[in-house]
Design a protein around this motif. Structure first.
Motif, PDB file in Angstrom:
ATOM      1  N   VAL A  20       0.813  -1.219   0.000  1.00 38.73           N
ATOM      2  CA  VAL A  20       0.000   0.000   0.000  1.00 38.73           C
ATOM      3  C   VAL A  20       0.848   1.272   0.000  1.00 38.73           C
ATOM      4  O   VAL A  20       0.355   2.342  -0.352  1.00 38.73           O
ATOM      5  N   GLU A  21       2.132   1.174   0.340  1.00 33.31           N
ATOM      6  CA  GLU A  21       3.009   2.343   0.297  1.00 33.31           C
ATOM      7  C   GLU A  21       3.288   2.794  -1.135  1.00 33.31           C
ATOM      8  O   GLU A  21       3.744   3.914  -1.357  1.00 33.31           O
ATOM      9  N   CYS A  22       3.025   1.922  -2.096  1.00 33.11           N
ATOM     10  CA  CYS A  22       3.246   2.241  -3.512  1.00 33.11           C
ATOM     11  C   CYS A  22       1.955   2.787  -4.112  1.00 33.11           C
ATOM     12  O   CYS A  22       0.879   2.255  -3.876  1.00 33.11           O
ATOM     13  N   GLN A  23       2.086   3.859  -4.911  1.00 28.58           N
ATOM     14  CA  GLN A  23       0.925   4.405  -5.599  1.00 28.58           C
ATOM     15  C   GLN A  23       0.428   3.425  -6.656  1.00 28.58           C
ATOM     16  O   GLN A  23      -0.767   3.312  -6.888  1.00 28.58           O
ATOM     17  N   SER A  24       1.338   2.714  -7.284  1.00 31.25           N
ATOM     18  CA  SER A  24       0.991   1.726  -8.303  1.00 31.25           C
ATOM     19  C   SER A  24       0.610   0.417  -7.618  1.00 31.25           C
ATOM     20  O   SER A  24       1.071   0.136  -6.511  1.00 31.25           O
ATOM     21  N   PRO A  25      -0.202  -0.408  -8.282  1.00 25.07           N
ATOM     22  CA  PRO A  25      -0.584  -1.683  -7.690  1.00 25.07           C
ATOM     23  C   PRO A  25       0.568  -2.701  -7.716  1.00 25.07           C
ATOM     24  O   PRO A  25       0.801  -3.360  -8.724  1.00 25.07           O
ATOM     25  N   VAL A  26       1.288  -2.774  -6.624  1.00 23.90           N
ATOM     26  CA  VAL A  26       2.402  -3.702  -6.473  1.00 23.90           C
ATOM     27  C   VAL A  26       1.968  -4.780  -5.492  1.00 23.90           C
ATOM     28  O   VAL A  26       1.415  -4.481  -4.433  1.00 23.90           O
ATOM     29  N   PHE A  27       2.224  -6.037  -5.860  1.00 20.30           N
ATOM     30  CA  PHE A  27       1.859  -7.162  -5.018  1.00 20.30           C
ATOM     31  C   PHE A  27       3.063  -8.072  -4.870  1.00 20.30           C
ATOM     32  O   PHE A  27       3.851  -8.229  -5.809  1.00 20.30           O
ATOM     33  N   LEU A  28       3.189  -8.692  -3.673  1.00 19.75           N
ATOM     34  CA  LEU A  28       4.317  -9.590  -3.473  1.00 19.75           C
ATOM     35  C   LEU A  28       3.936 -10.758  -2.585  1.00 19.75           C
ATOM     36  O   LEU A  28       2.945 -10.732  -1.860  1.00 19.75           O
ATOM     37  N   PHE A  29       4.747 -11.774  -2.693  1.00 20.31           N
ATOM     38  CA  PHE A  29       4.604 -12.977  -1.867  1.00 20.31           C
ATOM     39  C   PHE A  29       5.996 -13.560  -1.697  1.00 20.31           C
ATOM     40  O   PHE A  29       6.772 -13.639  -2.640  1.00 20.31           O
ATOM     41  N   VAL A  30       6.304 -13.947  -0.471  1.00 24.14           N
ATOM     42  CA  VAL A  30       7.616 -14.492  -0.153  1.00 24.14           C
ATOM     43  C   VAL A  30       7.464 -15.946   0.254  1.00 24.14           C
ATOM     44  O   VAL A  30       6.538 -16.300   0.975  1.00 24.14           O
ATOM     45  N   PRO A  49      19.475  -3.213   5.683  1.00 25.11           N
ATOM     46  CA  PRO A  49      18.946  -2.034   6.378  1.00 25.11           C
ATOM     47  C   PRO A  49      17.688  -1.501   5.707  1.00 25.11           C
ATOM     48  O   PRO A  49      17.580  -1.503   4.480  1.00 25.11           O
ATOM     49  N   ALA A  50      16.754  -1.033   6.519  1.00 23.13           N
ATOM     50  CA  ALA A  50      15.475  -0.519   6.016  1.00 23.13           C
ATOM     51  C   ALA A  50      15.671   0.646   5.054  1.00 23.13           C
ATOM     52  O   ALA A  50      14.843   0.880   4.176  1.00 23.13           O
ATOM     53  N   ASP A  51      16.786   1.366   5.192  1.00 25.21           N
ATOM     54  CA  ASP A  51      17.016   2.522   4.332  1.00 25.21           C
ATOM     55  C   ASP A  51      17.867   2.193   3.103  1.00 25.21           C
ATOM     56  O   ASP A  51      18.363   3.097   2.429  1.00 25.21           O
ATOM     57  N   TYR A  52      18.000   0.910   2.790  1.00 25.85           N
ATOM     58  CA  TYR A  52      18.771   0.525   1.595  1.00 25.85           C
ATOM     59  C   TYR A  52      18.366   1.330   0.352  1.00 25.85           C
ATOM     60  O   TYR A  52      19.238   1.770  -0.396  1.00 25.85           O
ATOM     61  N   PRO A  53      17.074   1.564   0.098  1.00 24.36           N
ATOM     62  CA  PRO A  53      16.709   2.329  -1.101  1.00 24.36           C
ATOM     63  C   PRO A  53      17.379   3.708  -1.183  1.00 24.36           C
ATOM     64  O   PRO A  53      17.637   4.203  -2.284  1.00 24.36           O
ATOM     65  N   LEU A  54      17.688   4.297  -0.058  1.00 28.67           N
ATOM     66  CA  LEU A  54      18.359   5.599  -0.056  1.00 28.67           C
ATOM     67  C   LEU A  54      19.805   5.492  -0.528  1.00 28.67           C
ATOM     68  O   LEU A  54      20.388   6.473  -0.972  1.00 28.67           O
ATOM     69  N   GLU A  55      20.384   4.304  -0.432  1.00 24.29           N
ATOM     70  CA  GLU A  55      21.784   4.091  -0.802  1.00 24.29           C
ATOM     71  C   GLU A  55      22.008   4.040  -2.314  1.00 24.29           C
ATOM     72  O   GLU A  55      23.145   4.021  -2.764  1.00 24.29           O
ATOM     73  N   LEU A  82       8.110  10.002  -2.396  1.00 26.94           N
ATOM     74  CA  LEU A  82       7.000   9.053  -2.337  1.00 26.94           C
ATOM     75  C   LEU A  82       7.388   7.713  -2.973  1.00 26.94           C
ATOM     76  O   LEU A  82       7.067   6.647  -2.454  1.00 26.94           O
ATOM     77  N   ARG A  83       8.107   7.760  -4.073  1.00 28.34           N
ATOM     78  CA  ARG A  83       8.534   6.521  -4.747  1.00 28.34           C
ATOM     79  C   ARG A  83       9.593   5.788  -3.921  1.00 28.34           C
ATOM     80  O   ARG A  83       9.587   4.567  -3.837  1.00 28.34           O
ATOM     81  N   ILE A  84      10.508   6.540  -3.316  1.00 28.15           N
ATOM     82  CA  ILE A  84      11.512   5.917  -2.443  1.00 28.15           C
ATOM     83  C   ILE A  84      10.801   5.244  -1.265  1.00 28.15           C
ATOM     84  O   ILE A  84      11.134   4.121  -0.881  1.00 28.15           O
ATOM     85  N   ARG A  85       9.807   5.932  -0.706  1.00 27.77           N
ATOM     86  CA  ARG A  85       9.044   5.347   0.403  1.00 27.77           C
ATOM     87  C   ARG A  85       8.344   4.059  -0.041  1.00 27.77           C
ATOM     88  O   ARG A  85       8.249   3.091   0.717  1.00 27.77           O
ATOM     89  N   GLY A  86       7.897   4.021  -1.283  1.00 26.24           N
ATOM     90  CA  GLY A  86       7.272   2.806  -1.807  1.00 26.24           C
ATOM     91  C   GLY A  86       8.256   1.648  -1.833  1.00 26.24           C
ATOM     92  O   GLY A  86       7.916   0.520  -1.465  1.00 26.24           O
ATOM     93  N   MET A  87       9.492   1.909  -2.254  1.00 31.27           N
ATOM     94  CA  MET A  87      10.499   0.847  -2.269  1.00 31.27           C
ATOM     95  C   MET A  87      10.827   0.400  -0.848  1.00 31.27           C
ATOM     96  O   MET A  87      10.997  -0.789  -0.588  1.00 31.27           O
ATOM     97  N   MET A  88      10.878   1.352   0.079  1.00 32.32           N
ATOM     98  CA  MET A  88      11.127   0.992   1.473  1.00 32.32           C
ATOM     99  C   MET A  88       9.961   0.144   2.005  1.00 32.32           C
ATOM    100  O   MET A  88      10.172  -0.801   2.767  1.00 32.32           O
ATOM    101  N   GLY A  89       8.745   0.457   1.557  1.00 29.28           N
ATOM    102  CA  GLY A  89       7.580  -0.336   1.940  1.00 29.28           C
ATOM    103  C   GLY A  89       7.674  -1.760   1.410  1.00 29.28           C
ATOM    104  O   GLY A  89       7.346  -2.719   2.106  1.00 29.28           O
TER     105      GLY A  89
END
Length: 145
Positions: A54-64, A107-113, A123-130
């Motif tokens: 839900v942190e992504c504006q686009s419909p992104v779905f995942l399963f691990v 680390p949770a902030d890997y996308p910032l690296e 907002l997009r960076i937050r989506g990747m962190m989500g």
């Protein structure tokens, strides 16, 4: 306390981005978006198994999946959202096949690296962190089960 080293796969991706200027980084992100594998058929047939990011504006779905301590990442993002799809592809390439411990130490902030904060909206960076946070939560839950 010593910092836990980043898994080699994610460190390599980070280093590839940081070796480029901003425009080239966006091009690399676009290349990642084109490399995201299609969702496995068993998940296309059972969308109820997938979690919406839900942190992504686009419909992104995942399963691990976690099998014998090895993590498998399944993620889908729309082709018309190349930035989001690129971030999903980076996480897929960087995390798929790692051990539970390796995934959980990212680390949770890997996308910032990745050096994209000037080129991509917060907002997009937050989506990747989500995405990363949800992957790690699912890994923790499945490893404990």
């Amino acid at each position: 306390m010593a910092e836990t080293p980043l898994p080699a796969s994610l460190a390599s991706i980070r280093d590839d981005f940081l070796a480029l200027d901003q425009g080239e980084r966006l091009q690399l992100l676009l290349e990642f978006s084109q490399a995201l594998p299609e969702l496995e058929e068993r998940y296309r047939d059972h969308p109820d198994l997938l979690e919406r990011v839900v942190e992504c504006q686009s419909p992104v779905f995942l399963f691990v999946e976690v099998t014998e301590g090895v993590v498998r990442i399944n993620v889908t993002a729309p082709r018309e959202a190349p930035t989001t799809r690129g971030f999903a592809s980076i996480l897929h390439e960087g995390l798929d096949g790692l051990t539970v411990d390796e995934v959980l130490t990212v680390p949770a902030d890997y996308p910032l690296e990745l050096g994209l904060t000037e080129a991509v909206s917060p907002l997009r960076i937050r989506g990747m962190m989500g995405m990363l946070g949800r992957i790690q939560r699912q890994v923790r839950e499945k490893a404990a089960a």
